[in-house]
Design an enzyme around this catalytic site. Structure first.
Site, PDB file in Angstrom:
ATOM      1  N   LYS A   1       0.974  -1.117  -0.095  1.00 44.34           N
ATOM      2  CA  LYS A   1       0.097  -0.117   0.101  1.00 44.34           C
ATOM      3  C   LYS A   1       0.750   1.382   0.062  1.00 44.34           C
ATOM      4  O   LYS A   1       1.731   1.472   0.997  1.00 44.34           O
ATOM      5  CB  LYS A   1      -1.092   0.051   1.381  1.00 44.34           C
ATOM      6  CG  LYS A   1      -1.754   1.334   1.286  1.00 44.34           C
ATOM      7  CD  LYS A   1      -2.623   1.321   2.763  1.00 44.34           C
ATOM      8  CE  LYS A   1      -3.696   0.277   2.869  1.00 44.34           C
ATOM      9  NZ  LYS A   1      -4.550   0.500   3.818  1.00 44.34           N
TER      10      LYS A   1
ATOM     11  N   ASP B   1     -13.563   2.228  11.069  1.00 39.42           N
ATOM     12  CA  ASP B   1     -14.030   2.111   9.583  1.00 39.42           C
ATOM     13  C   ASP B   1     -14.403   0.732   9.319  1.00 39.42           C
ATOM     14  O   ASP B   1     -13.850   0.231   8.219  1.00 39.42           O
ATOM     15  CB  ASP B   1     -13.133   2.685   8.823  1.00 39.42           C
ATOM     16  CG  ASP B   1     -13.381   3.074   7.126  1.00 39.42           C
ATOM     17  OD1 ASP B   1     -14.765   3.172   7.372  1.00 39.42           O
ATOM     18  OD2 ASP B   1     -12.621   3.253   6.544  1.00 39.42           O
TER      19      ASP B   1
END
Length: 856
Positions: free
Chosen positions: A585, A681
């Site tokens: 990432k 989240d």
């Protein structure tokens, strides 16, 4: 300090009843341990401290009230607070139960509160006040369906509940036989012709409150007698002399006696009790005879009251509902005297239909609470009403042929339990799931757990048990009828004698020694590394994992060739380090999150380790180039497998296992990390699946840790994804662990239904929780299940999952379960589904063992 309720309350009751058998008198708000005898009534009162775990005590400044009304206990915390009383004679016995309330502006707010009062799991009435200086009383005649009596005060947001006194009086079994229809809520009890104060104990052995009603108009007169009054035709009512020795009669021969009242509620059904005795000295030529009419229709008559002998006329069934009631007593043509009446009782039929928890289970759960000194809000009936079921408890509500609820689920994980397993657990004979994990329990695992024949899930991990696991538990585990989780394995002699088929014991012993030495070495290295880390100043990413240069990242990803994901952080690329596939990432320059979130995710992955959280492989910090390298998840995210774009449909067992895996990851963040961590989240996109479809929680850039373990919330800017975002957090900015629970509840609903978090219904966008409620309107849970499953699932398993999900998305955070409870609930669903599959695969020879690794 909590005490064993059953023993303590009995001893208190006996002490309080030296001369008042069948009485329990509780003065709320007096000092713990204090008892006294009321100067006026001679009733002996005890403190309420041993009957409830919560509350604040207060005094009322005025001295013009009964002693019991000068103190009170208020309940500013918790929605429901309950007194639990266990009288000597319990189930099947008839009691008069009275609750007294006196506001007296004790809080100096001069605001009259309004709150609900429950008797056990059933609504009793709403307590309202007309004046701060006027006391109020609730009184009911009730046949106990349990050995326990719970008087509960429920806060409905209209002022702080409080109570001044609770009084129980056992009645004779043949009194008020109309309780066969239901409980009798006292509307009024009138002592006609008397102008003295209220009659109660000792004049009335049962301490009924008789209000005085003297003749107050010129049309009526009071008459009295000093002679005894026999029970006569009313032996089952046992009326006090001080009530029956006075009466009211019209002065004029042709005047009737009228009583009128209107019901408080349009649905009220009344029972009427009228008591008569001739107390005048009649001459030989005098006759008193009359008829009784109710709303213009003859109700009883003719009646001639017996001389100094009580006659009671009462309703045999509830009277028909009407907006207004008028009782008229008229003399007959043969009567030379006007009618007479001594006393009247009016009761409203109060049906209390809800079942309570089985007494054996209640005894067991109170024992557990006492032995471990649990401070959680366990009050009232454990199972009912469902709105207030105890935290960590689930019950069987479906067996209509059972006269009480049974506890089938108990989660005491991470509850600070110490000592040995309480033998009281053995009395939870219907228990199916028991979680005792992550405590400080010691001693051996007791044999009585093997005798719990309905037990399907037993989690003993994270304790300090010694000795062997009982043989019967291990056999149940091997057969697949029990999901057993415990620390260690058979190699450490936890499972009894070693298998005789092992023919190389020396090699096994050497291997065990090697494993122990290796483990000790690892522990030493880890401790040394932790000590080293504490001495370092944490700037950037100085904790050593495996650091990669930007050029190495380019090589690993083949110059960022394959994009496998994208989010607010940046793009995610597939790469390889040697033969190991990884995901990389990279923080993009246009990222809306940036360095702060990058640091948060990297630090979290460096500090936490769990099989259901994505694992960190390495990181890159070189100038503006920042990246995180973590394990590659071959099957992408959950979102891609739940909708029509996916060629492979996840079956119900797979969905439950994925839900269970991701719930365990979240549970670890909430309960396994110190201080706790909130993800913020949780959504289907952030649940990744490896090649075996094992789920792992990912994307920790928005995580927040509580500043201390004792903190209950933190205030922070709202972050999250629409549809998954907790509305309470959105409105209040108060972030708690229950914010994640809400988001996970949405995830679970998506898993069940195959619908997105915001879905279409009748040309409008609605939240998935509303859509599910619409689908469940006709009572069939199958309407809410993803149609691609084609009905191939256990209905009970689905129903439990839906109930669990809807509990998670409750409006108020306090109404939501913890992630401990969610995990155990999902395991329960998984057990039910796997049991169905075992039956479905009955053509196989032998019993297939449950895969413990996937459930633990």
């Amino acid at each position: 300090m909590l005490v064993l309720l059953g023993l303590l309350l009995t001893s208190l009751m006996v002490h309080a009843q030296d001369d008042q058998s069948g009485h329990i008198s509780i003065d709320c708000g007096i000092t713990k341990g204090l008892t006294y005898t009321d100067n006026t009534t001679g009733i002996q009162y005890v403190s309420d401290a041993d009957f409830i775990d919560s509350g604040e005590i207060h005094n009322i400044s005025s001295v013009n009230f009964d002693t019991q009304l000068t103190t009170l206990t208020s309940f500013p915390n918790n929605t429901r607070n309950c007194y639990t009383i266990k009288p000597k004679n319990g189930k099947g016995n008839k009691y008069l139960i009275r609750a007294n309330f006196m506001y007296g502006n004790y809080d100096f707010l001069n605001r009259l509160p309004e709150f609900d009062v429950f008797l056990g799991p059933d609504y009793w009435d709403t307590m309202k006040f007309n004046s701060s200086s006027q006391s109020r009383t609730m009184e009911i005649i009730h046949v106990l369906s349990s050995d326990y009596i719970h008087v509960c005060l429920v806060n409905r947001g209209r002022g702080t509940p409080f109570i001044s006194a609770i009084e129980l009086r056992q009645l004779a079994g043949d009194m008020y036989k109309e309780t066969n229809f239901g409980s009798l809520y006292a509307a009024t009890r009138e002592n006609f012709g008397s102008n003295s104060s209220t009659v109660r104990y000792k004049a009335d052995n049962y301490d009924r409150l008789w209000g005085s009603s003297p003749a107050t108009t010129p049309d009526y007169t009071s008459i009295k007698t000093v002679n005894n009054i026999s029970d006569g035709l009313s032996p089952n009512v046992s009326l006090p002399l001080d009530v029956m020795n006075s009466a009211v009669t019209p002065r004029n021969l042709n005047v009737s006696f009228d009583i009128e009242w209107e019901p408080f509620n349009t649905t009220d059904k009344f029972f009427i009790y009228m008591h008569f005795a001739e107390i005048a000295s009649l001459k030989s030529n005098q006759t008193r005879e009359f008829n009784i009419y109710l709303n213009g229709k003859l109700w009883y008559g003719p009646l001639s009251p017996l001389n100094h002998t009580t006659t009671t006329i009462s309703s045999s069934v509830p009277e028909p509902i009407t907006p207004k009631y008028t009782v008229t007593i008229n003399k007959t043509k043969n009567s030379t005297l006007p009618p007479i009446i001594n006393a009247l009782e009016l009761y409203v039929l109060k049906e209390l239909p809800q079942r309570q928890t089985h007494d054996q289970d209640v005894d067991a759960i109170w024992s557990i609470k006492s032995v471990y000194r649990l401070t959680r809000n366990w009050q009232g009936d454990p199972c009912a009403p469902r709105e207030f079921v105890w935290d960590g408890v689930r019950c069987n509500y479906d067996e209509i042929d059972m006269d009480s609820h049974r506890i089938v689920f108990l989660n005491l994980s991470t509850s600070g339990l110490k000592g040995e397993i309480d033998p009281g657990i053995a009395h939870l004979t219907m228990i199916e799931t028991l979680d005792l994990s992550n405590n400080s329990l010691t001693g051996s695992v007791p044999d009585f757990l093997s005798g719990l024949k309905f037990l399907k899930v037993l989690n003993l991990k994270g304790n300090n048990f010694t000795g062997r696991i009982p043989k019967e538990l291990l056999e149940k585990s091997k057969k697949g009828s029990l999901l057993l989780s415990f620390d260690g394995d058979c190699g450490t002699n936890r499972c009894g004698k070693k298998d005789k088929k092992i023919i190389v014991p020396v090699i096994a012993t050497v291997a065990s020694i090697f494993v122990i030495i290796t483990a000790l070495t690892i522990v030493w290295i880890v401790k040394k590394q932790k000590a080293h880390d504490k001495r370092k100043t944490r700037t950037g990413l100085e904790i050593k994992k495996q650091k990669f240069t930007y050029s190495e990242i380019k090589s690993i990803t083949d110059n960022f060739k394959i994009v496998i994901g994208k989010g607010g952080f940046g793009e995610v690329y597939k790469g390889c380090i040697g033969d190991v596939e990884v995901a990389v990432k990279m923080l993009s320059k246009s990222s809306l999150q940036g360095d702060k979130e990058f640091q948060a995710e990297a630090y979290l992955l460096l500090s936490v380790h769990h099989k259901n959280l994505t694992s960190l492989v390495g990181y890159c910090v070189q100038g503006k180039h920042k990246g995180i390298i973590y394990e590659y998840m071959a099957n992408g995210n959950l979102q891609s497998h739940l909708f029509d774009t996916s060629s492979r449909v996840l079956n119900w067992e797979e969905r439950l296992q994925i839900a269970c895996d991701s719930a365990r990851g979240l549970e670890y963040l909430h309960h396994g990390c110190k201080p706790p961590i909130v993800h913020r989240d949780v959504k289907c996109n952030n649940i990744l699946l490896n090649e075996r479809f094992q789920a792992k929680l990912a994307d920790f850039g928005l995580c927040r840790a509580f500043p201390t373990e004792a903190a209950t919330h933190i205030s922070t800017e709202v972050a999250g994804t629409p549809g998954y975002l907790d509305p309470e957090y959105y409105l209040s900015y108060r972030l708690t662990e229950k914010s994640d629970v809400y988001s996970f509840g949405v995830v679970l609903l998506v898993i069940i239904t195959g619908q997105p978090a915001i879905t279409r219904y009748e040309n409008d966008n609605i939240h998935i929780s509303r859509w599910v409620k619409v689908q469940l309107a006709d009572g069939d849970v199958k309407n809410a299940v993803d149609p691609r499953l084609q009905g191939d699932f256990d209905s009970d398993s689905v129903l439990r999952a839906v109930e669990l999900a809807m509990a998670c998305v409750a409006d108020l955070p306090n109404g939501r379960p913890t992630m401990n409870e969610v995990v155990m609930g999902l395991i329960d669903c998984l057990v039910a589904e796997r049991a169905r599959q075992e039956i479905k695969l009955d053509s196989l020879t032998g019993i297939e063992s449950v895969d413990m690794e996937t459930v633990d």
